[in-house]
Design a protein around this motif. Structure first.
Motif, PDB file in Angstrom:
ATOM      1  N   SER A  21       0.902  -0.942   0.006  1.00 16.76           N
ATOM      2  CA  SER A  21      -0.175   0.075  -0.092  1.00 16.76           C
ATOM      3  C   SER A  21       0.772   1.158  -0.041  1.00 16.76           C
ATOM      4  O   SER A  21       1.950   1.114   0.591  1.00 16.76           O
ATOM      5  CB  SER A  21      -0.974   0.105   1.378  1.00 16.76           C
ATOM      6  N   CYS A  22       0.311   2.533  -0.706  1.00 18.11           N
ATOM      7  CA  CYS A  22       0.977   3.638  -0.688  1.00 18.11           C
ATOM      8  C   CYS A  22       0.028   4.756  -0.670  1.00 18.11           C
ATOM      9  O   CYS A  22      -0.709   4.811  -1.430  1.00 18.11           O
ATOM     10  CB  CYS A  22       1.905   3.836  -2.094  1.00 18.11           C
ATOM     11  N   ALA A  23      -0.050   5.394   0.354  1.00 20.73           N
ATOM     12  CA  ALA A  23      -0.904   6.593   0.957  1.00 20.73           C
ATOM     13  C   ALA A  23      -0.088   7.788   1.001  1.00 20.73           C
ATOM     14  O   ALA A  23       0.911   7.977   1.549  1.00 20.73           O
ATOM     15  CB  ALA A  23      -1.694   6.145   2.124  1.00 20.73           C
ATOM     16  N   ALA A  24      -0.905   8.784   0.151  1.00 18.76           N
ATOM     17  CA  ALA A  24      -0.273  10.315   0.447  1.00 18.76           C
ATOM     18  C   ALA A  24      -0.736  10.774   1.541  1.00 18.76           C
ATOM     19  O   ALA A  24      -1.922  10.609   1.959  1.00 18.76           O
ATOM     20  CB  ALA A  24      -0.627  10.881  -0.765  1.00 18.76           C
ATOM     21  N   SER A  25       0.045  11.602   2.190  1.00 16.50           N
ATOM     22  CA  SER A  25      -0.145  12.333   3.617  1.00 16.50           C
ATOM     23  C   SER A  25      -1.035  13.544   3.421  1.00 16.50           C
ATOM     24  O   SER A  25      -1.538  14.054   4.355  1.00 16.50           O
ATOM     25  CB  SER A  25       1.073  12.724   4.400  1.00 16.50           C
ATOM     26  N   GLY A  26      -1.195  14.031   2.155  1.00 15.25           N
ATOM     27  CA  GLY A  26      -1.951  15.320   2.062  1.00 15.25           C
ATOM     28  C   GLY A  26      -2.588  15.061   0.513  1.00 15.25           C
ATOM     29  O   GLY A  26      -2.210  14.036  -0.211  1.00 15.25           O
ATOM     30  N   THR A  67      -1.391  -7.191  -9.653  1.00 18.04           N
ATOM     31  CA  THR A  67      -2.451  -6.298  -9.815  1.00 18.04           C
ATOM     32  C   THR A  67      -2.191  -4.926  -9.174  1.00 18.04           C
ATOM     33  O   THR A  67      -2.142  -5.014  -7.865  1.00 18.04           O
ATOM     34  CB  THR A  67      -3.584  -7.025  -9.482  1.00 18.04           C
ATOM     35  N   ILE A  68      -2.239  -3.879  -9.788  1.00 19.30           N
ATOM     36  CA  ILE A  68      -2.154  -2.596  -9.467  1.00 19.30           C
ATOM     37  C   ILE A  68      -3.493  -1.994  -9.474  1.00 19.30           C
ATOM     38  O   ILE A  68      -4.466  -2.355 -10.316  1.00 19.30           O
ATOM     39  CB  ILE A  68      -1.184  -1.594 -10.375  1.00 19.30           C
ATOM     40  N   SER A  69      -4.038  -1.356  -8.365  1.00 20.02           N
ATOM     41  CA  SER A  69      -5.069  -0.612  -8.321  1.00 20.02           C
ATOM     42  C   SER A  69      -5.103   0.829  -7.632  1.00 20.02           C
ATOM     43  O   SER A  69      -3.955   1.099  -7.008  1.00 20.02           O
ATOM     44  CB  SER A  69      -6.156  -1.529  -7.527  1.00 20.02           C
ATOM     45  N   ARG A  70      -6.069   1.754  -7.515  1.00 16.82           N
ATOM     46  CA  ARG A  70      -6.079   2.999  -6.870  1.00 16.82           C
ATOM     47  C   ARG A  70      -7.392   3.509  -6.333  1.00 16.82           C
ATOM     48  O   ARG A  70      -8.430   2.869  -6.691  1.00 16.82           O
ATOM     49  CB  ARG A  70      -5.610   4.022  -7.669  1.00 16.82           C
ATOM     50  N   ASP A  71      -7.318   4.192  -5.203  1.00 17.34           N
ATOM     51  CA  ASP A  71      -8.485   4.619  -4.516  1.00 17.34           C
ATOM     52  C   ASP A  71      -8.122   6.143  -4.913  1.00 17.34           C
ATOM     53  O   ASP A  71      -7.396   6.911  -4.432  1.00 17.34           O
ATOM     54  CB  ASP A  71      -8.287   4.340  -3.216  1.00 17.34           C
ATOM     55  N   ASN A  72      -9.072   6.890  -5.680  1.00 18.55           N
ATOM     56  CA  ASN A  72      -8.817   8.364  -6.015  1.00 18.55           C
ATOM     57  C   ASN A  72      -9.217   9.283  -4.966  1.00 18.55           C
ATOM     58  O   ASN A  72      -8.563  10.423  -4.969  1.00 18.55           O
ATOM     59  CB  ASN A  72      -9.799   8.593  -7.284  1.00 18.55           C
ATOM     60  N   VAL A  73     -10.166   8.707  -3.982  1.00 19.49           N
ATOM     61  CA  VAL A  73     -10.580   9.859  -3.123  1.00 19.49           C
ATOM     62  C   VAL A  73      -9.452   9.796  -2.184  1.00 19.49           C
ATOM     63  O   VAL A  73      -9.192  11.068  -1.589  1.00 19.49           O
ATOM     64  CB  VAL A  73     -11.760   9.200  -2.402  1.00 19.49           C
ATOM     65  N   ARG A  74      -8.548   8.870  -1.761  1.00 16.83           N
ATOM     66  CA  ARG A  74      -7.708   8.879  -0.861  1.00 16.83           C
ATOM     67  C   ARG A  74      -6.059   8.967  -1.194  1.00 16.83           C
ATOM     68  O   ARG A  74      -5.242   9.214  -0.455  1.00 16.83           O
ATOM     69  CB  ARG A  74      -7.637   7.645   0.146  1.00 16.83           C
ATOM     70  N   ASP A  75      -6.001   9.317  -2.666  1.00 13.68           N
ATOM     71  CA  ASP A  75      -4.708   9.242  -3.276  1.00 13.68           C
ATOM     72  C   ASP A  75      -3.930   8.146  -2.923  1.00 13.68           C
ATOM     73  O   ASP A  75      -2.560   8.183  -2.316  1.00 13.68           O
ATOM     74  CB  ASP A  75      -4.018  10.575  -2.882  1.00 13.68           C
ATOM     75  N   THR A  76      -4.363   6.843  -2.803  1.00 15.11           N
ATOM     76  CA  THR A  76      -3.672   5.572  -2.445  1.00 15.11           C
ATOM     77  C   THR A  76      -3.518   4.766  -3.483  1.00 15.11           C
ATOM     78  O   THR A  76      -4.658   4.588  -4.428  1.00 15.11           O
ATOM     79  CB  THR A  76      -4.362   4.928  -1.402  1.00 15.11           C
ATOM     80  N   VAL A  77      -2.297   4.049  -3.604  1.00 15.00           N
ATOM     81  CA  VAL A  77      -2.266   3.121  -4.675  1.00 15.00           C
ATOM     82  C   VAL A  77      -1.825   1.504  -3.947  1.00 15.00           C
ATOM     83  O   VAL A  77      -1.113   1.738  -3.038  1.00 15.00           O
ATOM     84  CB  VAL A  77      -0.997   3.560  -5.859  1.00 15.00           C
ATOM     85  N   TYR A  78      -2.301   0.603  -4.631  1.00 12.40           N
ATOM     86  CA  TYR A  78      -1.844  -0.737  -4.042  1.00 12.40           C
ATOM     87  C   TYR A  78      -1.180  -1.636  -5.185  1.00 12.40           C
ATOM     88  O   TYR A  78      -1.502  -1.482  -6.392  1.00 12.40           O
ATOM     89  CB  TYR A  78      -3.242  -1.295  -3.767  1.00 12.40           C
TER      90      TYR A  78
END
Length: 114
Positions: A21-26, A67-78
């Motif tokens: 997981s990779c999440a942006a702090s802002g 498999t790569i995926s993303r969450d646009n609301v949280r600016d997160t990529v998996y």
């Protein structure tokens, strides 16, 4: 400043699975692409998977396993990693490209060993 925080790495046996997981702090505005890279000792950093223009692209060595995926609301990529092989051992880095600059994660170690 925005930082990318990675998690999910570790030690796994061949054939096992991990989810990074990779999440942006802002908030990051005007995202162009989100992707994962990896670097093994003595080798160049290589692109593993990327989401760009609504499409996903993978390096041949991981096709049908990762498999790569993303969450646009949280600016997160998996990155879901299945059927792991010894040659997948590396430090994995996430990257988000905006219209102004690139953001890199700190890296997370993935070790595949029996």
């Amino acid at each position: 400043q925005v930082q990318l925080v990675e998690s999910g790495g570790g030690l796994v046996q061949p054939g096992g699975s991990l989810r990074l997981s990779c999440a942006a702090s802002g908030s990051i505005f005007s995202i162009i692409s989100m992707g994962w890279y990896r670097q093994a000792p003595g080798k160049e950093r290589e692109l593993v998977a990327i989401i760009i223009s609504g499409r996903t692209v993978y390096v041949d060595s991981v096709k049908d396993r990762f498999t790569i995926s993303r969450d646009n609301v949280r600016d997160t990529v998996y990155l879901q990693m299945n059927s792991l092989k010894l040659e997948d051992t590396a430090v994995y880095y996430c990257k988000i490209r905006s219209n102004s600059q690139d953001y890199w994660g700190q890296g997370t170690q993935v070790t595949v060993s029996s």
